[in-house]
Design a protein around this motif. Structure first.
Motif, PDB file in Angstrom:
ATOM      1  N   GLY A  45       0.814  -1.210   0.000  1.00 29.10           N
ATOM      2  CA  GLY A  45       0.000   0.000   0.000  1.00 29.10           C
ATOM      3  C   GLY A  45       0.846   1.257   0.000  1.00 29.10           C
ATOM      4  N   LEU A  46       1.926   1.242   0.790  1.00 25.00           N
ATOM      5  CA  LEU A  46       2.829   2.399   0.825  1.00 25.00           C
ATOM      6  C   LEU A  46       3.466   2.631  -0.543  1.00 25.00           C
ATOM      7  CD1 LEU A  46       4.386   4.567   2.463  1.00 25.00           C
ATOM      8  CD2 LEU A  46       6.107   2.796   2.944  1.00 25.00           C
ATOM      9  N   ILE A  47       3.910   1.566  -1.183  1.00 23.55           N
ATOM     10  CA  ILE A  47       4.540   1.691  -2.506  1.00 23.55           C
ATOM     11  C   ILE A  47       3.546   2.263  -3.517  1.00 23.55           C
ATOM     12  CG2 ILE A  47       5.476   0.368  -4.429  1.00 23.55           C
ATOM     13  CD1 ILE A  47       7.415   0.767  -2.145  1.00 23.55           C
ATOM     14  N   ILE A  48       2.318   1.769  -3.492  1.00 24.85           N
ATOM     15  CA  ILE A  48       1.304   2.242  -4.454  1.00 24.85           C
ATOM     16  C   ILE A  48       1.008   3.726  -4.250  1.00 24.85           C
ATOM     17  CG2 ILE A  48      -1.118   1.998  -5.121  1.00 24.85           C
ATOM     18  CD1 ILE A  48      -0.821  -0.997  -4.342  1.00 24.85           C
ATOM     19  N   ALA A  49       0.830   4.135  -3.001  1.00 27.97           N
ATOM     20  CA  ALA A  49       0.503   5.536  -2.730  1.00 27.97           C
ATOM     21  C   ALA A  49       1.666   6.460  -3.077  1.00 27.97           C
ATOM     22  CB  ALA A  49       0.120   5.694  -1.256  1.00 27.97           C
TER      23      ALA A  49
END
Length: 369
Positions: free
Chosen positions: A316-320
């Motif tokens: 999720g962190l990578i996507i955001a």
């Protein structure tokens, strides 16, 4: 009949004067350019007082002979002089196209350029992650600056609104895994192990991985497009002008929503996929739902759930970060919004798969297999 242009030379004031006369226009030139080009005597001055008409071609001939001998031009009428000046200004060397390079060298160049672009992007992503961390520290020191309403709204957009499509996708993936697993395992008389296959592969790998891909395509692209459009309309600059940090107001709510919603969405996707696989096992293999659930509890270790819950917030962190980073890079026109949106999705999915490979090796190394 119109007379052809001509030229003569005469000695005047200790120098040679080239006197041009007649209509110096394309229709009347005849062999005048060849005769003028073949003259190799000295020229110290070009007298054009005898020219009654002049077009661009004629002006070019006068300009070229004057340039060849370094001689000044005089005697022109005003409009002829302006035309000669414009021809002189337009006399610039034409850039010749470069010879095509060898195919192998061109391939090496493209690989090197792509490598540099990838390295620069990675450095930019790390720098953006650092800026996000600093913004998080500032918000932690001043909790009143936290955008609670915006974060809750992002929870709804990233999580609640995605339940339908992620549930449908996971249900179908569960059916496909069970069907293909049953077909292959039937060759060895081991159809019952289809339950193991469905339970472990969905809870440990495909649940979180497919959810990350869906969130990257749905929310990561939306982040890049939203922030890119705000950059084009100068809303981001306006926020900075009034003292509002875009990192705190725009980026942090999106990062929070992805990091916190990804574990929930992944767990939900895994459950729905297991339900889909269970229904296929019931309909195709005759395994009752009660037996399916009991078998799942026996063969799926709790570490598979831990693996999924550890990977999900990182994905999720990578996507955001990828979505917000690409959105903030938009500068000039609307076309860049589309390009940056595509880049955000591609980078997010690529990094998610790379990190998933690292996680697989790491969890195997620590014994979570």
């Amino acid at each position: 009949m119109t007379a052809a242009p001509d030229f003569t030379t005469e000695q005047r004031d200790g120098g040679t004067t080239l006197r041009v006369s007649g209509p110096l226009v394309l229709a009347c030139l005849g062999d005048f350019p060849q005769r003028l080009e073949s003259y190799d005597g000295p020229v110290d001055r070009v007298d054009c007082s005898g020219i009654d008409r002049l077009d661009t071609i004629g002006a070019w001939l006068i300009h070229r002979v004057a340039e060849k001998h370094g001689a000044p031009v005089d005697g022109l009428k005003d409009d002829h002089a302006r035309l000669l000046d414009q021809v002189g200004e337009a006399d610039r060397p034409v850039a010749r196209p470069q010879e095509p390079a060898n195919a192998f060298i061109r391939l090496l160049g493209e690989i090197g350029e792509a490598t540099l672009t990838a390295l620069n992007t990675m450095v930019g992503l790390l720098a953006f992650l650092g800026a996000t961390t600093l913004a998080l520290i500032k918000v932690a020191r001043h909790p009143s600056r936290f955008r609670f309403n915006a974060t809750v709204h992002r929870f709804e957009v990233v999580g609640v609104s995605a339940l339908g499509i992620i549930g449908l996708m996971s249900f179908l993936i569960g059916i496909v895994i069970a069907q293909q697993g049953a077909v292959q395992l039937r060759q060895f008389g081991a159809e019952v192990f289809t339950i193991n296959l469905v339970g472990r592969i969905t809870l440990r790998e495909l649940g979180v991985l497919m959810t990350a891909i869906m969130v990257a395509g749905r929310s990561g692209s939306a982040f890049a497009a939203q922030l890119g459009t705000m950059k084009l309309t100068e809303e981001v600059d306006a926020m900075r002008t009034i003292g509002v940090s875009p990192m705190e107001a725009l980026v942090l709510p999106r990062v929070f929503s992805c990091v916190l919603m990804m574990p929930l969405l992944s767990f939900y996707a895994s459950l729905v996929a297991i339900i889909g696989g269970g229904l296929l096992c019931w309909a195709s293999l005759g395994i009752s739902p009660v037996t399916f659930v009991q078998r799942i509890r026996e063969v799926v270790p709790i570490t598979d759930l831990y693996v999924s819950l550890v990977k999900a917030p990182v994905f999720g962190l990578i996507i955001a970060i990828a979505g917000c980073f690409q959105g903030m890079l938009v500068e000039s026109d609307a076309e860049q919004v589309g390009l940056r949106t595509t880049a955000a999705v591609v980078q997010a999915i690529f990094l998610v798969i790379v990190l998933d490979a690292f996680f697989a090796v790491f969890f195997t190394w620590i014994g979570w297999i």
